[in-house]
Design an enzyme around this catalytic site. Structure first.
Site, PDB file in Angstrom:
ATOM      1  N   GLU A 229      39.859  34.111  40.324  1.00 36.05           N
ATOM      2  CA  GLU A 229      40.438  35.242  41.056  1.00 36.05           C
ATOM      3  C   GLU A 229      41.761  34.761  41.612  1.00 36.05           C
ATOM      4  OE1 GLU A 229      42.040  37.468  43.424  1.00 36.05           O
ATOM      5  OE2 GLU A 229      40.632  36.632  44.891  1.00 36.05           O
ATOM      6  N   CYS A 263      46.042  38.034  48.376  1.00 43.01           N
ATOM      7  CA  CYS A 263      46.433  38.147  46.975  1.00 43.01           C
ATOM      8  C   CYS A 263      46.661  39.596  46.574  1.00 43.01           C
ATOM      9  CB  CYS A 263      45.391  37.502  46.076  1.00 43.01           C
ATOM     10  SG  CYS A 263      43.722  38.133  46.317  1.00 43.01           S
TER      11      CYS A 263
END
Length: 472
Positions: A229, A263
């Site tokens: 991820e 993110c």
């Protein structure tokens, strides 16, 4: 023995100090996990559920202390770290549901007996934690892995080792068998030593560059399951939205929350050319100037804190300046905050229309604006990235959303909500340089176990009559 420290980025105070794990200690941790694997995998589903529920209770009992520790190590405001610890507790129940929904066991009756679908754990999972959510994000790998029957070797971020230590203490309080959850502390060398061991899975949350390295490292080793991820150069498109102040609030939470250290933060704002775009930019600039950044325990509570370190702030400023040197127009300059550490940065807004800038994520509250002529242009510019984690559209016209959601390339796509909005009972992951098509959150169950399909009959019977072309 090599010592390293965790530093409060707001004050420069030492939060934690301890030794880095040696290569021999890393190997021993993997050996312990390997030795514990068969016994843990063979436990009943209910036994493993009971264990993670005890962990959940330990998290709840320690929640205030863990939240303060995360704030000390990362500089994040206490309101945010309190929410993070709550999400860690909630992850347990969500993961139990996900295990049954996404994996678990299923059976169907057939003419010969039954067809059974089971899922089996991979083995030893290496979990590398990030600094921005040092509890929630590794927790989102570890809990599903334990439910699946995997054992874990966890290396917390070297920026937040105490948070990782407290998590492992909670697992110890949950009375898991020895070797099921193991911790190794240290930086990149320790992480590299861990990945050189005979592991069965790597579960990682972090930068796109690190993820690319891991893909290359394991390219010729298909046995190791990778769940990556990674970051994103995320777009937020605003089109046909009349209330500029309402838009600005969504943009602020997309670009500037957690001091830009998510993110899923919006890095690129795409707006129409002309007065409508000007009004949006003016409103975003105004709200950015009202956001407060201060130490996590300040009164009143701040919106955000510092970046993770002075070094990170210096790197972000250099990346921002490179864009300005390339021709970007400064709308709002990022400034140091008088009386506070140089790890603090204020939001920056630059206009990069017509300027060639790197397709890279700056992990800071810095927003680049591009003005375009048409909505088709907006979608094209939004998709002009090798990343594909999150994206968003703000618009009063639902028809725009119908076109946007069908054409945008991202794993998390929001409408009239911040790009940072996500839910634990939904998948979370991206395309391209943002991941490897193994989204986390609710879908973490998928990469923690592999499917086994079985045809089963209760007794041996002669099937020679079913074999075509068999001579008598």
């Amino acid at each position: 023995m090599t010592l390293f420290s965790s530093i409060d980025p707001a004050t420069g105070d030492t939060v934690w100090e301890g030794p880095e794990a040696t290569t021999a200690e890393v190997a021993a941790a993997v050996d312990r996990a390997r030795a514990a694997f068969d016994g843990w995998a063979e436990r009943s589903r209910q036994d493993r559920i009971d264990a993670v529920k005890r962990y959940q209770a330990a998290l709840k009992a320690r929640a205030p202390a863990i939240a303060e520790t995360i704030s000390h190590e990362t500089g994040k405001a206490l309101w945010e770290t309190t929410t993070e610890v709550g999400a860690m507790q909630g992850k347990v129940d969500i993961s139990i549901r996900a295990y049954d929904d996404r994996t678990g066991e299923r059976e169907a009756t057939t003419g010969f007996g039954r067809a059974v679908l089971r899922h089996r754990p991979h083995g030893v999972a290496a979990v590398l934690g990030p600094f921005n959510f040092p509890g929630h994000l590794p927790n989102g790998h570890i809990v599903p892995a334990l439910l699946a029957g995997d054992t874990v070797v966890f290396k917390p971020s070297e920026e937040a080792p105490l948070t990782g230590q407290l998590m492992v203490e909670c697992f110890a309080e949950a009375d898991l068998p020895d070797g099921v959850v193991n911790i190794v502390q240290g930086g990149k060398d320790v992480g590299a030593a861990l990945l050189d061991q005979p592991i069965d899975a790597l579960m990682f949350t972090g930068s796109g560059a690190a993820g690319a390295h891991f893909r290359r490292k394991f390219a010729d080793d298909p046995h190791v399951i990778l769940a990556l991820e990674l970051g994103g150069n995320n777009p937020l498109v605003v089109w046909d939205a009349a209330d500029a102040e309402a838009v600005a609030g969504i943009v602020a939470m997309s670009a500037f929350v957690t001091t830009g250290q998510r993110c899923s933060c919006a890095r690129r704002l795409i707006v129409p050319q002309g007065p409508q775009g000007d009004a949006i930019i003016e409103a975003v600039n105004a709200i950015a100037g009202r956001l407060t950044y201060a130490a996590w325990n300040s009164t009143p509570e701040p919106f955000g804190g510092p970046l993770i370190s002075v070094r990170a702030a210096q790197g972000a400023r250099l990346a921002l300046q490179a864009r300005i040197d390339a021709g970007a127009q400064v709308i709002r300059a990022s400034e140091r905050i008088e009386g506070l550490s140089d790890a603090f940065v204020t939001p920056a807004i630059i206009d990069v229309t017509g300027v060639e800038v790197p397709d890279e994520e700056i992990f800071a509250p810095f927003l680049s604006i591009t003005r375009v002529a048409t909505f088709d242009d907006a979608i094209r510019v939004a998709n002009a990235t090798r990343y594909g984690l999150s994206a968003g559209l703000v618009s009063d016209d639902p028809k725009n959303w119908d076109r946007f959601v069908n054409r945008i390339r991202a794993g998390v796509v929001n409408f009239n909500r911040p790009t940072t909005g996500a839910a634990g009972d939904m998948p979370f992951g991206g395309l391209g340089a943002s991941g490897n098509h193994r989204p986390s959150a609710y879908y973490a169950a998928d990469y923690c176990a592999y499917p086994v399909a079985s045809f089963e009959a209760e007794a041996v019977r002669n099937i020679a009559g079913e074999i075509k072309g068999l001579r008598s």
